[in-house]
Design a protein around this motif. Structure first.
Motif, PDB file in Angstrom:
ATOM      1  N   HIS A 207     -22.467 -47.325 -32.054  1.00  0.00           N
ATOM      2  CA  HIS A 207     -21.966 -46.187 -31.275  1.00  0.00           C
ATOM      3  C   HIS A 207     -21.641 -46.604 -29.840  1.00  0.00           C
ATOM      4  N   SER A 208     -21.123 -47.813 -29.685  1.00  0.00           N
ATOM      5  CA  SER A 208     -20.834 -48.330 -28.351  1.00  0.00           C
ATOM      6  C   SER A 208     -19.595 -47.695 -27.724  1.00  0.00           C
ATOM      7  N   GLY A 209     -18.768 -47.076 -28.538  1.00  0.00           N
ATOM      8  CA  GLY A 209     -17.543 -46.478 -28.023  1.00  0.00           C
ATOM      9  C   GLY A 209     -16.386 -47.451 -27.915  1.00  0.00           C
ATOM     10  N   ASP A 210     -16.631 -48.724 -28.227  1.00  0.00           N
ATOM     11  CA  ASP A 210     -15.540 -49.702 -28.246  1.00  0.00           C
ATOM     12  C   ASP A 210     -15.469 -50.308 -29.644  1.00  0.00           C
ATOM     13  N   LEU A 211     -14.636 -51.335 -29.813  1.00  0.00           N
ATOM     14  CA  LEU A 211     -14.421 -51.933 -31.129  1.00  0.00           C
ATOM     15  C   LEU A 211     -14.993 -53.346 -31.227  1.00  0.00           C
ATOM     16  N   ASP A 212     -15.939 -53.656 -30.326  1.00  0.00           N
ATOM     17  CA  ASP A 212     -16.591 -54.958 -30.371  1.00  0.00           C
ATOM     18  C   ASP A 212     -17.771 -54.947 -31.338  1.00  0.00           C
ATOM     19  N   PHE A 213     -18.204 -56.138 -31.724  1.00  0.00           N
ATOM     20  CA  PHE A 213     -19.306 -56.314 -32.670  1.00  0.00           C
ATOM     21  C   PHE A 213     -20.396 -57.172 -32.028  1.00  0.00           C
TER      22      PHE A 213
END
Length: 352
Positions: A207-213
């Motif tokens: 749920h970081s709000g970005d598209l990183d892993f």
């Protein structure tokens, strides 16, 4: 246009022949592949020097096998493509050296290909090839990325791992469980016997709000849980494997869904070795049905590193006029570290 492709970036030697017309989807004519898994198993991972030496032994016999399968003579080849990077430097040099020497002898271009571009385009050899534009989820042992793909050479990075890739999380967790090498497939097989809800493992950056892993924390959580179990680990291995796989897959599916929503696209391509994972395919399939996406994979045999994807990438670049004068010079280098964005084409260099 008949292109011979050579892949030697890590622990598979792959050679294939792909035929391409100026327009339309190229087709695979013949392919041969050798995996070094058995050789590296005793060491618990890839030994770069051994990998390079094995590529030297295998590449010419595999070339002969692929050409025999295709029924093609050497003089019929119009170009030779090879993996320029990323990968192990010594292993890359084997494929590059053989490809450029062969191309020089035949007087044809030698085309250096980005390994990940090969994976990204590999579904175009499948029975259900995608159409541009699409979102690509690249998941392999060393890479986890989400890309927007608007055409050949038109790639925009949406998100990537900030530490371990999904494949590394599989392999390192498998090592904690004592599953040997290669760990990822072994963990997935064991997970089929376990309960994915048995342990509450983290879903990093869900749920970081970005598209990183990020998968390093998950690997640490698996190690911590294994130590807590102590002697009881042996009886709970399947459950811990299932919980680990579920955590990785949940993150991949969630981020892929977020990428499609952010871009407004409804077509997802999944490529790379982890793309063969059954749980990932099942959950993405359910999400595609629920949300109306189109979902594309390479054939299972093309999920791993292979020569077909390298020849295909070169063929599709030829179709858009993206070969350079350097491809005819037969001098070469390799790029063990090479971001995919570096091979993006200028807008005016791409045929619409």
């Amino acid at each position: 246009m008949l292109i011979l492709g050579i892949e030697s970036s890590c622990d598979e030697t792959g050679v294939a022949l792909v035929e391409a017309a100026p327009q339309g989807v190229p087709r695979l004519r013949g392919a041969a592949l050798h995996s070094q898994v058995a050789m590296h198993r005793d060491y618990g991972g890839v030994v770069p020097e051994l990998a390079s030496r094995d590529h030297i032994r295998r590449v010419l016999p595999l070339t002969e096998a692929a050409m025999a399968q295709a029924g093609v003579a050497l003089h019929a080849i119009d170009a030779v493509a090879y993996t320029r990077g990323p990968g192990l430097a010594g292993a890359l040099l084997v494929g590059a050296g053989v490809a450029c020497a062969l191309a020089a002898a035949l007087g044809v271009p030698a085309v250096g290909v980005h390994h990940l571009e090969g994976h990204l385009l590999s579904p175009f050899l499948s029975a259900d090839p995608p159409a541009f534009p699409f979102v690509a989820l690249l998941v392999s042992g060393g890479h986890t990325q989400l890309m927007r793909v608007d055409g050949v050479g038109r790639y925009h990075l949406l998100g990537e791992t900030i530490d371990d890739a999904a494949g590394e999380a599989f392999d390192k967790s498998a090592k904690v469980l004592g599953l040997g090498y290669p760990g990822g497939p072994a963990l997935s097989r064991l997970a089929e016997q376990g309960d994915p809800a048995a342990f509450a493992l983290p879903r990093p950056l869900l749920h970081s709000g970005d598209l990183d892993f990020s998968f390093a924390g998950l690997k640490t959580a698996v190690l911590t849980q294994a130590r807590k179990l102590g002697p009881a680990l042996e009886a709970r291995k399947a459950d811990l494997a299932a919980a680990t796989e579920a955590a990785i897959v949940d993150v991949l599916v969630h981020k892929a869904r977020a990428a499609l929503k952010a871009t407004g696209l409804n077509r997802l391509v999944v490529a790379g070795g982890v793309g063969a994972n059954r749980r990932l395919r099942a959950q993405l399939g359910e999400a595609a049905t629920r949300h109306g996406w189109r979902l594309h994979y390479p054939e299972v045999a093309l999920c791993t590193d292979n020569g077909a994807m390298i020849a295909l990438a070169a063929a599709m670049r030829w179709q858009v006029g993206a070969w350079s004068a350097a491809d005819r010079a037969w001098a070469f280098d390799v790029l063990p570290r090479w971001p995919l964005e570096a091979v993006a084409l200028a807008p005016d260099a791409v045929a619409e």
